[in-house]
Each structure stands twice: as structure tokens, then as C-alpha cells.
Design a protein around this motif. Structure first.
Motif, PDB file in Angstrom:
ATOM      1  N   ALA A  85       0.789  -1.348  -0.050  1.00  0.00           N
ATOM      2  CA  ALA A  85       0.113   0.087  -0.164  1.00  0.00           C
ATOM      3  C   ALA A  85       0.811   1.312   0.048  1.00  0.00           C
ATOM      4  CB  ALA A  85      -0.982  -0.248   1.224  1.00  0.00           C
ATOM      5  N   LYS A  86       0.649   2.237  -0.815  1.00  0.00           N
ATOM      6  CA  LYS A  86       0.945   3.685  -0.607  1.00  0.00           C
ATOM      7  C   LYS A  86      -0.033   4.595  -0.342  1.00  0.00           C
ATOM      8  CE  LYS A  86       3.351   6.375  -4.398  1.00  0.00           C
ATOM      9  NZ  LYS A  86       3.595   6.399  -5.747  1.00  0.00           N
ATOM     10  N   ILE A  87       0.367   5.370   0.474  1.00  0.00           N
ATOM     11  CA  ILE A  87      -0.715   6.764   0.757  1.00  0.00           C
ATOM     12  C   ILE A  87      -0.437   7.715  -0.029  1.00  0.00           C
ATOM     13  CG2 ILE A  87      -1.215   8.306   2.404  1.00  0.00           C
ATOM     14  CD1 ILE A  87      -1.689   5.008   3.282  1.00  0.00           C
ATOM     15  N   ILE A  88      -1.264   8.225  -0.950  1.00  0.00           N
ATOM     16  CA  ILE A  88      -0.934   9.351  -1.890  1.00  0.00           C
ATOM     17  C   ILE A  88      -1.928  10.568  -1.377  1.00  0.00           C
ATOM     18  CG2 ILE A  88      -1.307  10.114  -4.268  1.00  0.00           C
ATOM     19  CD1 ILE A  88      -1.149   7.176  -5.197  1.00  0.00           C
ATOM     20  N   ASP A  89      -1.472  11.634  -0.899  1.00  0.00           N
ATOM     21  CA  ASP A  89      -2.198  12.670  -0.109  1.00  0.00           C
ATOM     22  C   ASP A  89      -2.987  13.490  -1.395  1.00  0.00           C
ATOM     23  OD1 ASP A  89      -1.172  12.273   2.273  1.00  0.00           O
ATOM     24  OD2 ASP A  89       0.802  13.484   1.697  1.00  0.00           O
ATOM     25  N   ASP A  90      -2.406  13.928  -2.236  1.00  0.00           N
ATOM     26  CA  ASP A  90      -3.246  14.731  -3.054  1.00  0.00           C
ATOM     27  C   ASP A  90      -4.115  13.908  -4.122  1.00  0.00           C
ATOM     28  OD1 ASP A  90      -1.416  13.374  -4.815  1.00  0.00           O
ATOM     29  OD2 ASP A  90      -0.603  15.016  -5.673  1.00  0.00           O
TER      30      ASP A  90
END
Length: 145
Positions: A85-90
Motif C-alpha cells: 500500500a502507498k498513501i497518496i495525499d493529493d
């Protein structure tokens, strides 16, 4: 499993209005599971949640995750797997809008208003599956309702 069966399973699973069960480990390496709305875009799975949700810090620390997408009623069929999993803020607000359309439709509701009002704090969770296992127990559960 034949390619046609996989394609049919893939379509049914990813289009269904059911949550993904996302497994992860917390800060003391204890396994946990959370249910989230999801959607598949290309070969990745996307969810959205508040930036302050504990799962965000856990996935940032350890991005390895497991998941299952399956209905709770017979006949049981679905997909399970693992990946990272990768967190993508925008991307959070945009993913949330797509998820709301999938799960809530176009109709305005109290929930949709609440989610829109808090969408500025959303982040996206991008799951890149590593292993997938499709299962369909329809044939062995013909007489189960």
C-alpha cells in the motif's frame, strides 16, 4: 481456472458495492482488518480515508497488506491477495468522489454531504496487488441459500 472464469470473477468482484477487507499490522505488529470502500483502476486498488486515520500511519510504517473482496452471502466467491500500500495525499478527494459515485450513486444524502464536507482531509490508499487468488464456490454450493 480458465481465463473466461477469471474475467467474469474480476468484473463481478470489482464492480460489486461491497467493501474490501484490508489487513495490515499496527505499531506493535499485531494484525488488524478494516473494511473500506474501494475501486479498481487499471491494475491497482484504491480506497480513501481521513488523513488522521490510524491505518494511514500503520501503512506508512509497513506497507505490506493483505485483502479480500467477497460477499457475505452464499454462494461464496471473491478475490483475496496481498501486496503493498502507498498513501497518496493529493488523490484523496478525487478517489473519494469516485467511491461516492460507486457506492452512493448521484443522489444527495446525509452521508454524501458529510463526506463532501470533510473531503479536504482525505488521502488515497493505493494498493498494488502482488498475489491474487480468485475463488468461486458456486458449483459446490448450488443448494445453499
Amino acid at each position: 481456472m480458465q481465463k473466461i472464469e477469471k474475467r467474469n470473477s474480476d468484473q463481478m468482484i470489482y464492480d460489486a458495492k461491497i467493501p474490501i477487507r484490508l489487513a495490515y499490522t499496527n505499531n506493535v505488529d499485531v494484525p488488524n482488518v478494516i473494511s473500506l470502500w474501494f475501486m479498481k483502476i487499471d491494475d491497482k486498488i484504491y480506497c480513501a480515508t481521513q488523513k488522521s486515520a490510524k491505518i494511514i500511519s500503520y501503512l506508512k510504517k509497513n506497507p505490506v497488506c493483505g485483502f479480500e473482496i467477497a460477499a457475505d452471502k452464499p454462494p461464496y466467491k471473491g478475490v483475496r491477495g496481498n501486496g503493498s500500500a502507498k498513501i497518496i495525499d493529493d488523490m484523496g478527494k478525487n478517489i473519494l468522489q469516485l467511491l461516492m459515485k460507486k457506492y452512493l450513486g448521484e443522489k444527495e444524502s446525509g452521508l454524501s454531504k458529510f463526506l463532501k464536507n470533510n473531503s479536504h482531509n482525505e488521502v488515497a490508499i493505493e494498493i498494488t496487488p502482488k498475489n491474487l487468488f480468485y475463488y468461486d464456490y458456486s458449483s459446490r454450493m448450488k443448494d445453499v441459500s
